[in-house]
Design a protein around this motif. Structure first.
Motif, PDB file in Angstrom:
ATOM      1  N   ASN A   1       0.830  -1.190   0.000  1.00  0.00           N
ATOM      2  CA  ASN A   1       0.000   0.000   0.000  1.00  0.00           C
ATOM      3  C   ASN A   1       0.874   1.253   0.000  1.00  0.00           C
ATOM      4  O   ASN A   1       2.069   1.179   0.272  1.00  0.00           O
ATOM      5  CB  ASN A   1      -0.916  -0.010   1.235  1.00  0.00           C
ATOM      6  CG  ASN A   1      -2.345   0.284   0.863  1.00  0.00           C
ATOM      7  OD1 ASN A   1      -2.596   1.083  -0.015  1.00  0.00           O
ATOM      8  ND2 ASN A   1      -3.274  -0.370   1.526  1.00  0.00           N
ATOM      9  N   HIS A   2       0.247   2.382  -0.266  1.00  0.00           N
ATOM     10  CA  HIS A   2       0.967   3.653  -0.347  1.00  0.00           C
ATOM     11  C   HIS A   2       1.491   4.025   1.047  1.00  0.00           C
ATOM     12  O   HIS A   2       0.729   4.087   2.010  1.00  0.00           O
ATOM     13  CB  HIS A   2      -0.023   4.708  -0.855  1.00  0.00           C
ATOM     14  CG  HIS A   2       0.616   5.985  -1.312  1.00  0.00           C
ATOM     15  ND1 HIS A   2       1.312   6.811  -0.481  1.00  0.00           N
ATOM     16  CD2 HIS A   2       0.650   6.573  -2.530  1.00  0.00           C
ATOM     17  CE1 HIS A   2       1.755   7.857  -1.165  1.00  0.00           C
ATOM     18  NE2 HIS A   2       1.368   7.728  -2.418  1.00  0.00           N
ATOM     19  N   ALA A   3       2.795   4.255   1.139  1.00  0.00           N
ATOM     20  CA  ALA A   3       3.400   4.555   2.442  1.00  0.00           C
ATOM     21  C   ALA A   3       2.967   5.917   2.969  1.00  0.00           C
ATOM     22  O   ALA A   3       3.124   6.209   4.149  1.00  0.00           O
ATOM     23  CB  ALA A   3       4.921   4.514   2.324  1.00  0.00           C
TER      24      ALA A   3
ATOM     25  N   MET B   1      -1.418   4.182   9.917  1.00  0.00           N
ATOM     26  CA  MET B   1      -0.791   3.070  10.635  1.00  0.00           C
ATOM     27  C   MET B   1      -1.828   2.017  11.021  1.00  0.00           C
ATOM     28  O   MET B   1      -1.539   0.817  10.996  1.00  0.00           O
ATOM     29  CB  MET B   1      -0.072   3.587  11.891  1.00  0.00           C
ATOM     30  CG  MET B   1       1.014   4.629  11.641  1.00  0.00           C
ATOM     31  SD  MET B   1       2.270   4.169  10.408  1.00  0.00           S
ATOM     32  CE  MET B   1       3.225   2.960  11.334  1.00  0.00           C
TER      33      MET B   1
ATOM     34  N   LEU C   1      -4.480   1.087   9.488  1.00  0.00           N
ATOM     35  CA  LEU C   1      -5.103   0.338   8.381  1.00  0.00           C
ATOM     36  C   LEU C   1      -4.070  -0.491   7.606  1.00  0.00           C
ATOM     37  O   LEU C   1      -4.350  -0.978   6.524  1.00  0.00           O
ATOM     38  CB  LEU C   1      -5.811   1.309   7.427  1.00  0.00           C
ATOM     39  CG  LEU C   1      -6.983   2.108   8.012  1.00  0.00           C
ATOM     40  CD1 LEU C   1      -7.607   3.010   6.947  1.00  0.00           C
ATOM     41  CD2 LEU C   1      -8.047   1.176   8.589  1.00  0.00           C
ATOM     42  N   ARG C   2      -2.872  -0.665   8.176  1.00  0.00           N
ATOM     43  CA  ARG C   2      -1.812  -1.364   7.450  1.00  0.00           C
ATOM     44  C   ARG C   2      -1.764  -2.859   7.771  1.00  0.00           C
ATOM     45  O   ARG C   2      -2.071  -3.261   8.887  1.00  0.00           O
ATOM     46  CB  ARG C   2      -0.448  -0.775   7.822  1.00  0.00           C
ATOM     47  CG  ARG C   2      -0.298   0.640   7.385  1.00  0.00           C
ATOM     48  CD  ARG C   2       1.069   1.208   7.748  1.00  0.00           C
ATOM     49  NE  ARG C   2       1.170   2.534   7.143  1.00  0.00           N
ATOM     50  CZ  ARG C   2       2.306   3.134   6.829  1.00  0.00           C
ATOM     51  NH1 ARG C   2       3.459   2.545   7.084  1.00  0.00           N
ATOM     52  NH2 ARG C   2       2.299   4.319   6.263  1.00  0.00           N
TER      53      ARG C   2
ATOM     54  N   ASP D   1       1.494  -4.617   7.264  1.00  0.00           N
ATOM     55  CA  ASP D   1       2.872  -4.404   6.846  1.00  0.00           C
ATOM     56  C   ASP D   1       3.650  -5.716   7.012  1.00  0.00           C
ATOM     57  O   ASP D   1       3.955  -6.145   8.126  1.00  0.00           O
ATOM     58  CB  ASP D   1       3.473  -3.280   7.709  1.00  0.00           C
ATOM     59  CG  ASP D   1       4.899  -2.930   7.334  1.00  0.00           C
ATOM     60  OD1 ASP D   1       5.620  -3.797   6.817  1.00  0.00           O
ATOM     61  OD2 ASP D   1       5.296  -1.774   7.572  1.00  0.00           O
TER      62      ASP D   1
ATOM     63  N   LEU E   1       6.695  -6.457   6.370  1.00  0.00           N
ATOM     64  CA  LEU E   1       8.047  -6.345   6.940  1.00  0.00           C
ATOM     65  C   LEU E   1       8.001  -6.155   8.455  1.00  0.00           C
ATOM     66  O   LEU E   1       8.853  -6.677   9.179  1.00  0.00           O
ATOM     67  CB  LEU E   1       8.822  -5.204   6.276  1.00  0.00           C
ATOM     68  CG  LEU E   1      10.249  -4.979   6.788  1.00  0.00           C
ATOM     69  CD1 LEU E   1      11.102  -6.240   6.666  1.00  0.00           C
ATOM     70  CD2 LEU E   1      10.911  -3.819   6.051  1.00  0.00           C
ATOM     71  N   ALA E   2       6.993  -5.411   8.939  1.00  0.00           N
ATOM     72  CA  ALA E   2       6.859  -5.260  10.394  1.00  0.00           C
ATOM     73  C   ALA E   2       6.552  -6.626  11.016  1.00  0.00           C
ATOM     74  O   ALA E   2       7.098  -6.968  12.076  1.00  0.00           O
ATOM     75  CB  ALA E   2       5.759  -4.251  10.721  1.00  0.00           C
TER      76      ALA E   2
ATOM     77  N   SER F   1       9.753  -8.713  10.864  1.00  0.00           N
ATOM     78  CA  SER F   1      10.735  -8.282  11.863  1.00  0.00           C
ATOM     79  C   SER F   1      10.444  -8.941  13.211  1.00  0.00           C
ATOM     80  O   SER F   1      11.368  -9.311  13.946  1.00  0.00           O
ATOM     81  CB  SER F   1      10.716  -6.762  12.014  1.00  0.00           C
ATOM     82  OG  SER F   1      11.129  -6.159  10.806  1.00  0.00           O
TER      83      SER F   1
ATOM     84  N   VAL G   1      12.190  -8.553   0.561  1.00  0.00           N
ATOM     85  CA  VAL G   1      10.967  -7.762   0.710  1.00  0.00           C
ATOM     86  C   VAL G   1      10.375  -7.513  -0.680  1.00  0.00           C
ATOM     87  O   VAL G   1      11.113  -7.248  -1.630  1.00  0.00           O
ATOM     88  CB  VAL G   1      11.285  -6.409   1.376  1.00  0.00           C
ATOM     89  CG1 VAL G   1      10.019  -5.572   1.536  1.00  0.00           C
ATOM     90  CG2 VAL G   1      11.956  -6.622   2.722  1.00  0.00           C
TER      91      VAL G   1
ATOM     92  N   VAL H   1       6.366   2.403  -0.427  1.00  0.00           N
ATOM     93  CA  VAL H   1       5.309   1.383  -0.445  1.00  0.00           C
ATOM     94  C   VAL H   1       5.379   0.548   0.836  1.00  0.00           C
ATOM     95  O   VAL H   1       6.450   0.035   1.185  1.00  0.00           O
ATOM     96  CB  VAL H   1       5.435   0.455  -1.676  1.00  0.00           C
ATOM     97  CG1 VAL H   1       4.320  -0.584  -1.684  1.00  0.00           C
ATOM     98  CG2 VAL H   1       5.430   1.256  -2.966  1.00  0.00           C
ATOM     99  N   VAL H   2       4.240   0.426   1.534  1.00  0.00           N
ATOM    100  CA  VAL H   2       4.167  -0.468   2.693  1.00  0.00           C
ATOM    101  C   VAL H   2       4.416  -1.891   2.179  1.00  0.00           C
ATOM    102  O   VAL H   2       3.747  -2.338   1.241  1.00  0.00           O
ATOM    103  CB  VAL H   2       2.776  -0.398   3.358  1.00  0.00           C
ATOM    104  CG1 VAL H   2       2.687  -1.394   4.509  1.00  0.00           C
ATOM    105  CG2 VAL H   2       2.488   1.014   3.843  1.00  0.00           C
ATOM    106  N   PRO H   3       5.407  -2.616   2.758  1.00  0.00           N
ATOM    107  CA  PRO H   3       5.780  -3.925   2.215  1.00  0.00           C
ATOM    108  C   PRO H   3       4.602  -4.887   2.128  1.00  0.00           C
ATOM    109  O   PRO H   3       3.833  -5.038   3.075  1.00  0.00           O
ATOM    110  CB  PRO H   3       6.837  -4.418   3.206  1.00  0.00           C
ATOM    111  CG  PRO H   3       7.495  -3.156   3.676  1.00  0.00           C
ATOM    112  CD  PRO H   3       6.350  -2.180   3.806  1.00  0.00           C
TER     113      PRO H   3
END
Lengths: 429, 429
Positions: A242-244, A249, A251-252, A254, A256-257, A260, A286, A293-295
């Motif tokens: 999604n668009h970074a 926050m 509605l993500r 993510d 990669l988060a 991690s 990734v 871009v949100v991963p």
């Protein structure tokens, strides 16, 4: 200041202790032999290149065979390409006492990895001959074939080798039968390299640690408790790209988060275990991997190693629990897929205790540790009582020109090997 | 069941409210105009491709110019390539009321991004003409040049454009002077596109949200509070590459484990802030990225956006503190390097409150939100009072064939734009 009162030639405590034993290694000869072998395949940067089945590998093996013959050994190559030198024992009915390792290297290898164990075995044979001593058991020194790639040598001898030629990913890309022929092996009769159950009384391998545990502990000798098993998985984390900028926050999803959290969970399950397992995320990719871009997804590997199959199972189970928890918390589906597994090879308690006693008697600090890298002993130890002797490796570096184990450490390890062989020769039937 | 008692034609509450106002948009004409523009550059997958300065961009602009002339507008292209249609006001001494957006798209764009704001502006002009109404202020509708890449149009008009040709990374790779010439601009006189301080009374831009906030809230209209500023950094984490088997957990400097803490810290500093900033690690690369090697280094990006420069400063300061803490805890040096920053553009309070009153009077649910994506209004708003009207974007998708805003949402947004223009025309001097 008592040292000023003495004008005797300096003798280290280890040398003094070694001199009390019946047979001692010849320090100068061992070091010269190591130097000569390092000159075969020596590169401009100081590294050594003797890839399995290469021309330099053949040169190194021919040189070893010549040294073995000079030492009065019978020399042969088995169908799996193992170069074997044999000193006949007093009692032909007894199984063999065996030592060895490998002469082949990675593309830019060091002077010690593998080589030390083979040439220390040669020095044991030479020292026994110098002393006019014939062991009860026949004694064999083996340079196993192609340890750094296919392990066809040790697997062939242990009977764990695949009969399928395509199972061997050789470093030169040539078929295994062609490669084996080049070093005197014989692919069609590979099965005959497998020794009978009663053939080997014990196997010893001296090797540089390829890690920094002994250096860190200040120990001269490592008594290897076994070779760890390995569980390798791939992990897929699915999020929502999604668009970074425009995606709040809350509605993500993510990836990669979430990934991690997985990396830290992998680290934590190993750190928190009371033993000393290791677990590593070494590779992580990734997608789409753009700054704005949100991963959307992440793929990664997990590598888990320990001596105990039960501990491996516990760690995998803990990992599964953590992935479930992270997936629920982040809303990102997470998939765990097995890639391969290797079972642990425990060392023989009797061989370990003999090595430890020898080290103690020679005045060398020692401690127990697992081998977390593969060795020829991993396969041989699946069939016969196995023990490994580690000597320190500076900064834990290996597989490079920077690999370094001092002359003294090489000699100490060889002394332990020689004395352990002699004690096992007395103790084993 | 009161609805069964009525046989009047169905009129939605919004349509009913709109009919009370002096001038209303022509729903069918607006939607047909949107359809016609979407046919220029339409791709097989339903996406639209009108890259800035391309042949389809020129076609789209020619079509718009023709529509503008039919509506009685004076049409010109300024030196920055902006296509401008003008309805002369009653009072030539007053500054201009301006609206607009862009016709150019990303490579596979949607039907609404940019286009809606331009064609809604055209519909405002057409509806005023239909009503025989001349505003006090002159009214201009602008199709800004190349918003998706260089933003040369809005920057040229605002006087924030670089005079250096190489500063423009065009999507076709051709020099900016060549590109501007193709759409009727004139690079050597770019500076003359810059309007004087007193030239513009207010600028309005209607745009699809490109996020899912309005949809999530169930609102028809977003009153944009400003366009967020952006701070972009690269982060380097240095660890120690090592053997994933032989390196105990306690002796590791795992760059990926440290980087994972950074990813979670970035997420956390944005989540824990009482406002609604966003912070994203979108790109992350591991070296050497092999399953059996403890990661030696990681490079990654951080993108932070908020409406308030003070909040941006706070977030960067928190990030620096977190990096310091993580570096100390892991033993891995971490370097934070600025890549670029864009200052926020706040919307005009007076324009925002007018938009909000209009939405309320038209019976449309509305709420305030920042624009976290860039728009032409970002540059125009640096010089003159600016307001943006957002309409919902399904699932927050944009820059793709899947981008969708319903007919009704497009008409509602246009109605708000038209009424806001009329009210500002009364209120502003």
């Amino acid at each position: 200041m008592p040292q000023l009162l003495s004008n005797r030639p300096q003798v280290t405590p280890v040398e003094a202790a070694v001199r009390k034993t019946a047979v001692i290694p010849n320090r100068g000869r061992l070091l010269q032999t190591l130097d000569q072998m390092a000159s075969i395949g020596l590169q401009a940067d100081g590294s050594v290149c003797r890839r399995g089945f290469s021309e330099t590998d053949v040169q190194g093996r021919d040189q070893l065979a010549a040294w073995m013959k000079e030492s009065g050994m019978q020399v042969r190559v088995d169908t799996a390409g193992n170069l074997i030198g044999r000193l006949e024992g007093q009692d032909p009915a007894l199984p063999v006492l065996m030592t060895g390792s490998h002469l082949d290297t990675v593309p830019t290898g060091g002077r010690f990895d593998g080589v030390l164990g083979v040439l220390a075995g040669l020095e044991v044979a030479r020292a026994l001959k110098d002393a006019g001593l014939q062991l009860r058991h026949s004694f064999e020194v083996v340079a196993f074939a192609d340890e750094e790639s296919t392990m066809v040598g040790c697997k062939g001898m242990a009977g764990t080798a695949s009969a399928e030629p395509t199972a061997y990913a050789t470093s030169n890309g040539e078929p295994i039968d062609v490669n084996l022929k080049r070093i005197g092996g014989h692919w069609p009769a590979l099965a005959s390299a497998c020794r009978p159950d009663h053939a080997v009384a014990a196997f010893l391998e001296l090797h540089v640690e390829q890690g920094a545990v002994l250096e860190h502990r200040g120990d001269a000798i490592g008594v290897v408790e076994g070779i760890v098993g390995q569980r390798r998985f791939s992990i897929q984390v699915e999020g929502q790209p999604n668009h970074a900028g425009t995606t709040p926050m809350t509605l993500r999803k993510d990836a990669l988060a979430a990934a991690s959290r997985v990396v830290l969970a992998v680290e934590s399950i190993a750190q928190q275990h009371p033993g000393d397992p290791v677990a590593t995320v070494g590779r992580l990719e990734v997608w789409p991997n753009a700054a704005n871009v949100v991963p959307g997804s992440v793929s990664m590997t997990v590598d888990i190693r320990d001596l105990s199959p039960a501990v491996l199972d516990q760690l995998v189970s803990s990992l599964e629990d953590e992935l479930e928890r992270i997936s629920t918390a982040t809303g990102c589906p997470i998939r765990l897929e097995p890639q391969f597994q290797v079972e642990p090879t425990p060392a023989s308690a009797m061989v370990m205790s003999t090595i430890a006693s020898v080290a103690t008697d020679l005045g060398l600090n020692w401690s127990g540790l697992p081998s977390r890298a593969s060795h020829d002993a991993q396969e041989i130890g699946r069939r016969w009582p196995m023990g490994m002797i580690f000597v320190p490796s500076r900064d834990g570096l290996s597989h490079s020109a920077a690999e370094f184990t001092s002359d003294r450490q090489c000699v100490d390890g060889t002394a332990v090997l020689l004395e352990t062989i002699q004690r096992l020769d007395c103790a084993l039937t």
